[in-house]
Design a protein around this motif. Sequence first.
Motif, PDB file in Angstrom:
ATOM      1  N   VAL A   4      42.380 -22.642   2.294  1.00  9.05           N
ATOM      2  CA  VAL A   4      42.877 -22.731   0.924  1.00  9.05           C
ATOM      3  C   VAL A   4      44.353 -22.366   0.978  1.00  9.05           C
ATOM      4  CG1 VAL A   4      42.662 -21.908  -1.436  1.00  9.05           C
ATOM      5  CG2 VAL A   4      40.627 -22.061   0.013  1.00  9.05           C
ATOM      6  N   LEU A   5      45.200 -23.262   0.518  1.00  9.80           N
ATOM      7  CA  LEU A   5      46.643 -23.071   0.640  1.00  9.80           C
ATOM      8  C   LEU A   5      47.167 -22.002  -0.322  1.00  9.80           C
ATOM      9  CD1 LEU A   5      47.709 -26.811   0.880  1.00  9.80           C
ATOM     10  CD2 LEU A   5      47.902 -25.098   2.697  1.00  9.80           C
ATOM     11  N   GLY A   6      48.374 -21.540  -0.014  1.00 14.75           N
ATOM     12  CA  GLY A   6      49.111 -20.692  -0.944  1.00 14.75           C
ATOM     13  C   GLY A   6      48.956 -19.208  -0.689  1.00 14.75           C
ATOM     14  N   HIS A   7      50.002 -18.478  -0.990  1.00 10.67           N
ATOM     15  CA  HIS A   7      49.912 -17.010  -0.901  1.00 10.67           C
ATOM     16  C   HIS A   7      50.635 -16.340  -2.059  1.00 10.67           C
ATOM     17  CE1 HIS A   7      53.150 -18.541   1.695  1.00 10.67           C
ATOM     18  NE2 HIS A   7      53.856 -17.671   1.027  1.00 10.67           N
ATOM     19  N   GLU A   8      51.678 -16.967  -2.595  1.00  9.13           N
ATOM     20  CA  GLU A   8      52.355 -16.364  -3.746  1.00  9.13           C
ATOM     21  C   GLU A   8      51.490 -16.511  -4.995  1.00  9.13           C
ATOM     22  OE1 GLU A   8      57.146 -16.908  -2.886  1.00  9.13           O
ATOM     23  OE2 GLU A   8      56.212 -18.056  -4.475  1.00  9.13           O
ATOM     24  N   GLY A   9      51.462 -15.471  -5.807  1.00  7.44           N
ATOM     25  CA  GLY A   9      50.731 -15.599  -7.054  1.00  7.44           C
ATOM     26  C   GLY A   9      50.571 -14.281  -7.773  1.00  7.44           C
ATOM     27  N   VAL A  10      50.096 -14.395  -8.984  1.00  8.30           N
ATOM     28  CA  VAL A  10      49.766 -13.227  -9.786  1.00  8.30           C
ATOM     29  C   VAL A  10      48.383 -13.484 -10.363  1.00  8.30           C
ATOM     30  CG1 VAL A  10      50.962 -14.193 -11.794  1.00  8.30           C
ATOM     31  CG2 VAL A  10      50.523 -11.754 -11.718  1.00  8.30           C
ATOM     32  N   ALA A  63      56.493 -13.021 -12.175  1.00  4.34           N
ATOM     33  CA  ALA A  63      55.893 -12.092 -11.208  1.00  4.34           C
ATOM     34  C   ALA A  63      55.330 -12.814  -9.987  1.00  4.34           C
ATOM     35  CB  ALA A  63      54.778 -11.294 -11.881  1.00  4.34           C
ATOM     36  N   ALA A  64      54.948 -14.075 -10.141  1.00  2.27           N
ATOM     37  CA  ALA A  64      54.190 -14.767  -9.087  1.00  2.27           C
ATOM     38  C   ALA A  64      54.858 -14.740  -7.710  1.00  2.27           C
ATOM     39  CB  ALA A  64      53.868 -16.198  -9.520  1.00  2.27           C
ATOM     40  N   PRO A  65      56.184 -14.932  -7.604  1.00  2.00           N
ATOM     41  CA  PRO A  65      56.773 -14.934  -6.251  1.00  2.00           C
ATOM     42  C   PRO A  65      57.028 -13.544  -5.676  1.00  2.00           C
ATOM     43  CG  PRO A  65      58.109 -16.201  -7.851  1.00  2.00           C
ATOM     44  CD  PRO A  65      57.169 -15.336  -8.618  1.00  2.00           C
ATOM     45  N   ALA A  66      56.650 -12.489  -6.380  1.00  2.00           N
ATOM     46  CA  ALA A  66      57.010 -11.130  -5.947  1.00  2.00           C
ATOM     47  C   ALA A  66      56.456 -10.791  -4.571  1.00  2.00           C
ATOM     48  CB  ALA A  66      56.538 -10.102  -6.978  1.00  2.00           C
ATOM     49  N   GLY A  67      55.232 -11.230  -4.262  1.00  2.00           N
ATOM     50  CA  GLY A  67      54.604 -10.823  -3.007  1.00  2.00           C
ATOM     51  C   GLY A  67      55.186 -11.488  -1.780  1.00  2.00           C
ATOM     52  N   CYS A  68      55.878 -12.614  -1.964  1.00  2.00           N
ATOM     53  CA  CYS A  68      56.495 -13.287  -0.811  1.00  2.00           C
ATOM     54  C   CYS A  68      58.011 -13.266  -0.954  1.00  2.00           C
ATOM     55  CB  CYS A  68      55.971 -14.715  -0.657  1.00  2.00           C
ATOM     56  SG  CYS A  68      56.691 -15.586   0.752  1.00  2.00           S
TER      57      CYS A  68
END
Length: 370
Positions: A65-71, A164-169
């Motif tokens: 499952v693609l993707g890692h950025e998110g909230v 907030a979504a791009p905060a983790g990457c």
Amino acid sequence: MPPVIAPASSARVALWEGAGGIGVTSIPCPPPRAGEVLIRVSVATVCGCVRDAIRERRLGSWPTVLGHEGVGVVEAVGRGAEALTVDGISLAPGMRVVWARDVGCGTCGACAAGATAACAEPRELGRQAMTDTWALTGSLASHMLLPAGAALALVPAGVPDAVAAPAGCALAVAAAAIDRAGAIAGRRVVVLGAGMIGLAALAMAVEAGAASTTAVDPCAKRRRRALAFGADAALDVDARVPACDVVIDAAGGADTFVRVSGSLARGGVAVVAGARAQVPDAVVDVERLSRDGLALLGLGRPSPRHVLDAVTFLAATHAMRPWADIVSPPRGLEAVVEAVAHSGGSIARVAIAPGTPASAVTRGEPAHRP
Ligand SMILES: [Zn+2]
Ligand SMILES: [Zn+2]
């Protein structure tokens, strides 16, 4: 109290199947095990790492499952082990959170020493093949499962999901780059690349009291964007860069990096953030490196606390800068295919709201304009 929501039994996901491409499908959504956290994804953003993961076609990296950025919102926490945020808050259903891109294995020497950024075998969200026990690997999905040991941070009220979504990457990488550069206050900072990481690094440098901030980017639209994020100047890649103390490479080509690093004053530091293609004829002036006491530093992976730094920064300053303008209006999960193909276009991030039905997708700025 947040409403109690019955855990989902299946999740809609953007599944990458290697040569089979990307498809939207449903897969089972089992309850989390001890220490795991099940997230209902509110908004995921498509960062360049997703495109790179597909282009690299790493063996054993699909299906995933693609993707890692998110909230998202915590839907359930596995029983038997407490799951904590980076700053030690016990996670519970209903909490709005962001998370780091990589999860330390928890058993290697680096993890045992608390240096999970140096983990020998991190689990990479959205970048490694799903297994029998971990299928909900990515954020481009209605639900994702964060393994035990994931680095999460609560999102303060008032910070919009898309911000907030791009905060983790991206923002965690920017926070790590600023951290790696050392003292920023009173220093002249140059940032290469005005994408999401570069814009965040510029804004963080301004807040940290940089004497001046200069963006370098080949695209006029992105240079204007850098000025809106607080850069004092924005230059084309072939313009002469004035003397500076800190260079943060957030997307520049290796040749641009080497050339701009030539403007570093004595004692200056250059930080290379993110992956770089090899450029065989990019030459570093080693003699000058030694004579002027320069430091050339690679970034590696951000640490868990950089996710906390990112949300803390957004909470304090997000209203001061046009973050919402550089993220597309949220689209449905079906838009992932187009978003992945065109990420890196004129907006910094395509936002995906996995719960948005395709028929209700907001039609906003296209992901890419030629
Ligand atoms: Zn990323
Ligand atoms: Zn480890």
